[in-house]
Design a protein around this motif. Structure first.
Motif, mmCIF file in Angstrom:
data_model
loop_
_atom_site.group_PDB
_atom_site.id
_atom_site.type_symbol
_atom_site.label_atom_id
_atom_site.label_comp_id
_atom_site.label_asym_id
_atom_site.label_seq_id
_atom_site.Cartn_x
_atom_site.Cartn_y
_atom_site.Cartn_z
ATOM 1 N N GLU A 1 59.443 23.941 60.186
ATOM 2 C CA GLU A 1 60.889 23.712 60.279
ATOM 3 C C GLU A 1 61.335 22.681 59.250
ATOM 4 O O GLU A 1 62.345 22.869 58.568
ATOM 5 N N ALA A 2 60.590 21.599 59.133
ATOM 6 C CA ALA A 2 60.942 20.531 58.186
ATOM 7 C C ALA A 2 60.911 21.030 56.747
ATOM 8 O O ALA A 2 61.782 20.678 55.943
ATOM 9 N N ALA A 3 59.918 21.859 56.419
ATOM 10 C CA ALA A 3 59.811 22.394 55.059
ATOM 11 C C ALA A 3 61.017 23.266 54.728
ATOM 12 O O ALA A 3 61.615 23.149 53.655
ATOM 13 N N VAL A 4 61.409 24.122 55.664
ATOM 14 C CA VAL A 4 62.568 24.994 55.456
ATOM 15 C C VAL A 4 63.835 24.150 55.376
ATOM 16 O O VAL A 4 64.676 24.349 54.491
ATOM 17 N N ARG A 5 63.982 23.192 56.285
ATOM 18 C CA ARG A 5 65.169 22.325 56.310
ATOM 19 C C ARG A 5 65.323 21.589 54.978
ATOM 20 O O ARG A 5 66.420 21.504 54.419
ATOM 21 N N GLN B 1 68.783 21.586 49.947
ATOM 22 C CA GLN B 1 69.030 21.319 48.530
ATOM 23 C C GLN B 1 69.931 22.369 47.872
ATOM 24 O O GLN B 1 70.357 22.201 46.733
ATOM 25 N N VAL B 2 70.241 23.450 48.601
ATOM 26 C CA VAL B 2 71.117 24.488 48.059
ATOM 27 C C VAL B 2 72.533 23.922 47.945
ATOM 28 O O VAL B 2 73.025 23.275 48.873
ATOM 29 N N GLU C 1 75.873 21.843 54.021
ATOM 30 C CA GLU C 1 76.207 20.613 54.742
ATOM 31 C C GLU C 1 75.154 20.279 55.794
ATOM 32 O O GLU C 1 74.792 19.130 55.971
ATOM 33 N N SER C 2 74.702 21.311 56.536
ATOM 34 C CA SER C 2 73.679 21.078 57.557
ATOM 35 C C SER C 2 72.819 22.316 57.738
ATOM 36 O O SER C 2 73.241 23.434 57.421
ATOM 37 N N VAL C 3 71.605 22.082 58.243
ATOM 38 C CA VAL C 3 70.630 23.154 58.438
ATOM 39 C C VAL C 3 70.032 22.994 59.829
ATOM 40 O O VAL C 3 69.542 21.928 60.182
ATOM 41 N N ASP D 1 73.657 33.957 49.618
ATOM 42 C CA ASP D 1 72.517 34.340 50.459
ATOM 43 C C ASP D 1 71.218 34.303 49.673
ATOM 44 O O ASP D 1 70.184 33.853 50.185
ATOM 45 N N ALA D 2 71.255 34.768 48.428
ATOM 46 C CA ALA D 2 70.043 34.804 47.603
ATOM 47 C C ALA D 2 69.495 33.402 47.368
ATOM 48 O O ALA D 2 68.276 33.212 47.317
ATOM 49 N N ALA D 3 70.367 32.415 47.255
ATOM 50 C CA ALA D 3 69.914 31.034 47.044
ATOM 51 C C ALA D 3 69.203 30.503 48.290
ATOM 52 O O ALA D 3 68.187 29.810 48.192
ATOM 53 N N VAL D 4 69.721 30.852 49.468
ATOM 54 C CA VAL D 4 69.085 30.422 50.724
ATOM 55 C C VAL D 4 67.742 31.124 50.882
ATOM 56 O O VAL D 4 66.732 30.484 51.212
ATOM 57 N N VAL D 5 67.704 32.431 50.639
ATOM 58 C CA VAL D 5 66.455 33.193 50.750
ATOM 59 C C VAL D 5 65.420 32.641 49.775
ATOM 60 O O VAL D 5 64.248 32.477 50.119
ATOM 61 N N ALA D 6 65.848 32.303 48.556
ATOM 62 C CA ALA D 6 64.930 31.742 47.559
ATOM 63 C C ALA D 6 64.413 30.375 48.003
ATOM 64 O O ALA D 6 63.242 30.051 47.795
ATOM 65 N N ALA D 7 65.262 29.569 48.627
ATOM 66 C CA ALA D 7 64.840 28.252 49.107
ATOM 67 C C ALA D 7 63.811 28.392 50.222
ATOM 68 O O ALA D 7 62.816 27.655 50.262
#
Length: 69
Positions: free
Chosen positions: A17-21, A26-27, A31-33, A52-58
């Motif tokens: 969870e922390a790694a994904v957060r 950083q995208v 504002e919050s995750v 969406d692509a930026a979130v999926v890439a992150a």
């Protein structure tokens, strides 16, 4: 504020969870995750719609797989 939900596979613990957060946080515009390894749910809140692509890439950078829910 805009809220977007994704489904993430591969997470098993709080470290996941922390790694994904950290990566999704950083995208640009995020504002919050909120993320849950138990449900695989990722909720991204942003000031404007995020790519969406930026979130999926992150999420991929964190080592997991995400898809828009």
């Amino acid at each position: 504020m805009t809220t977007t939900e994704f489904q993430v596979t591969g997470m098993t613990c709080g470290h996941c969870e922390a790694a994904v957060r950290e990566e999704v946080g950083q995208v640009a515009g995020v504002e919050s995750v909120e993320v849950s390894a138990a449900t695989g749910r990722l909720v991204v809140t942003s000031s404007a719609p995020v790519d969406d692509a930026a979130v999926v890439a992150a999420v991929d950078e964190a080592g997991y797989v995400a898809a828009r829910a």
